[in-house]
Design a protein around this motif. Structure first.
Motif, PDB file in Angstrom:
ATOM      1  N   THR A  27      -8.395 -61.093  16.518  1.00 55.49           N
ATOM      2  CA  THR A  27      -7.203 -60.744  15.757  1.00 55.49           C
ATOM      3  C   THR A  27      -7.596 -60.115  14.427  1.00 55.49           C
ATOM      4  O   THR A  27      -8.485 -60.617  13.732  1.00 55.49           O
ATOM      5  N   GLY A  28      -6.936 -58.997  14.105  1.00 55.22           N
ATOM      6  CA  GLY A  28      -7.203 -58.303  12.855  1.00 55.22           C
ATOM      7  C   GLY A  28      -8.248 -57.217  12.943  1.00 55.22           C
ATOM      8  O   GLY A  28      -8.367 -56.390  12.028  1.00 55.22           O
ATOM      9  N   GLU A  29      -9.002 -57.176  14.032  1.00 53.11           N
ATOM     10  CA  GLU A  29     -10.005 -56.127  14.203  1.00 53.11           C
ATOM     11  C   GLU A  29      -9.349 -54.774  14.452  1.00 53.11           C
ATOM     12  O   GLU A  29      -8.247 -54.693  15.006  1.00 53.11           O
ATOM     13  N   LYS A  30     -10.049 -53.721  14.084  1.00 48.91           N
ATOM     14  CA  LYS A  30      -9.625 -52.365  14.442  1.00 48.91           C
ATOM     15  C   LYS A  30     -10.283 -52.030  15.770  1.00 48.91           C
ATOM     16  O   LYS A  30     -11.495 -52.184  15.923  1.00 48.91           O
ATOM     17  N   SER A  45      -4.886 -53.060  13.565  1.00 55.40           N
ATOM     18  CA  SER A  45      -5.164 -54.471  13.304  1.00 55.40           C
ATOM     19  C   SER A  45      -4.692 -55.248  14.531  1.00 55.40           C
ATOM     20  O   SER A  45      -3.500 -55.549  14.660  1.00 55.40           O
ATOM     21  N   ALA A  46      -5.620 -55.516  15.425  1.00 48.37           N
ATOM     22  CA  ALA A  46      -5.254 -56.079  16.723  1.00 48.37           C
ATOM     23  C   ALA A  46      -4.549 -57.425  16.569  1.00 48.37           C
ATOM     24  O   ALA A  46      -4.902 -58.257  15.718  1.00 48.37           O
ATOM     25  N   SER A  47      -3.549 -57.611  17.420  1.00 45.64           N
ATOM     26  CA  SER A  47      -2.834 -58.887  17.450  1.00 45.64           C
ATOM     27  C   SER A  47      -2.809 -59.398  18.884  1.00 45.64           C
ATOM     28  O   SER A  47      -2.988 -58.626  19.842  1.00 45.64           O
ATOM     29  N   VAL A  61      -7.093 -59.930  23.124  1.00 42.34           N
ATOM     30  CA  VAL A  61      -7.219 -60.179  21.687  1.00 42.34           C
ATOM     31  C   VAL A  61      -7.110 -61.687  21.466  1.00 42.34           C
ATOM     32  O   VAL A  61      -6.122 -62.314  21.866  1.00 42.34           O
ATOM     33  N   VAL A  62      -8.154 -62.236  20.866  1.00 46.16           N
ATOM     34  CA  VAL A  62      -8.201 -63.700  20.694  1.00 46.16           C
ATOM     35  C   VAL A  62      -8.089 -64.087  19.213  1.00 46.16           C
ATOM     36  O   VAL A  62      -8.292 -63.262  18.336  1.00 46.16           O
TER      37      VAL A  62
END
Lengths: 113, 115
Positions: free
Chosen positions: A15-18, A80-82, A112-113
Motif C-alpha cells: 500500500t502506498g507504493e507507485k 499510490s497503490a491501495s 496490493v497488501v
C-alpha cells in the motif's frame, strides 16, 4: 503471430507504493487500452490512447494514470497503490476502424497488501 | 451509451451436449459485435465477430453466433461441447467510430463442463 505483451504476470506491492504496469504491442496499432477485470464485474475500461502522447479517461480512471511515449508501449501507473486496486489488469490494442478486433495481453494479476 | 448484458453468470453443460450463451446489447445503430473466451489465468482470445452481411457467423473452435437485430441479440452456440471449452465467455460491442473507443464488455458467463 500478433502479440500484446504485459511485462509481469503477477505482482505483489505494498500500500502506498507507485506501481508501473507495462504493455507492448508489435502490430503497429494506433489504439491501446487498459482494462481492469474483477469477478462479477467483467472488464472495465480504465484509460485508452489513440496516438502517442494522447490519452483519454475510460469508465474508472480514478487512482490511475497512463503514459504513451512510443506507439508500441502503453504504461498504466498506480500513483499510490491501495488494496482496492488488487485486481487483474488487461492491456489491449486495436487498429484504426470500428470493425477491428482488440488483441489482449495475458494479464497482470496485481495484489496490493 | 452502449451496454451489453449477459444474463447467465454460470452455465453448466454436459460434455457432448449443445451450448447457447446469451448476449443482448443496447445501442442505437447496428454495432460491431464480438465474442471472446478467457481460459483461467489467461488473456482474452477472439472467438468470432460480426460487422455486417450474413447474420450467422462462424468462429474458431467450432463456435458460431447469430445476430438478430429485432431482438438486439448476438447469442453464441456450439453443437457439442468439449471439456476444454470450460472457460469464461465475454460478449462485447464496439461502436462505428475510428476504433479508438474501447469495446464495451458484458460481465461474462462462466461455462462449466460436466463429464
Amino acid at each position: 503471430d500478433v502479440k500484446v505483451t504485459q511485462s509481469s504476470r503477477y505482482l505483489v506491492k505494498r500500500t502506498g507504493e507507485k506501481v508501473f504496469l507495462e504493455c507492448v504491442q508489435d502490430m503497429d496499432h494506433e489504439n491501446m487500452f487498459w482494462y481492469r477485470q474483477d469477478p462479477g464485474l467483467g472488464l472495465r475500461l480504465i484509460y485508452f490512447s489513440y496516438d502517442v502522447k494522447m490519452k483519454e479517461k475510460g469508465d474508472i480512471p480514478e487512482g490511475y494514470s497512463v503514459s504513451r511515449e512510443k506507439k508500441e508501449r502503453f504504461s498504466l501507473i498506480l500513483e499510490s497503490a491501495s488494496t482496492n486496486q488488487t485486481s487483474m489488469y488487461l492491456c489491449a490494442s486495436r487498429a484504426q476502424g470500428g470493425n477491428t478486433e482488440a488483441f489482449f495481453g495475458q494479464g497482470t494479476r496485481l495484489t496490493v497488501v | 451509451a452502449q451496454s451489453v448484458t449477459q444474463p447467465d453468470i454460470h452455465i453448466t453443460v454436459s460434455e457432448g451436449a449443445s451450448l447457447e450463451l446469451r448476449c443482448n446489447y443496447s445501442y442505437g445503430a447496428t454495432p460491431y459485435l464480438f465474442w471472446y473466451v478467457q481460459s483461467p489465468g489467461q488473456g482474452l482470445q477472439l472467438l468470432l465477430k460480426y460487422f455486417s452481411g450474413d447474420t450467422l457467423v462462424q468462429g474458431i473452435k467450432g463456435f458460431e453466433a447469430e445476430f438478430k437485430r429485432s431482438q438486439s441479440s448476438f447469442n453464441l452456440r456450439k453443437p457439442s461441447v468439449h471439456w476444454s471449452d470450460a472457460a469464461e465467455y465475454f460478449c462485447a460491442v464496439g461502436l462505428g467510430g475510428g476504433g479508438a473507443d474501447g469495446l464495451t464488455f458484458g460481465k461474462g458467463t462462466h461455462l462449466i463442463i460436466q463429464p
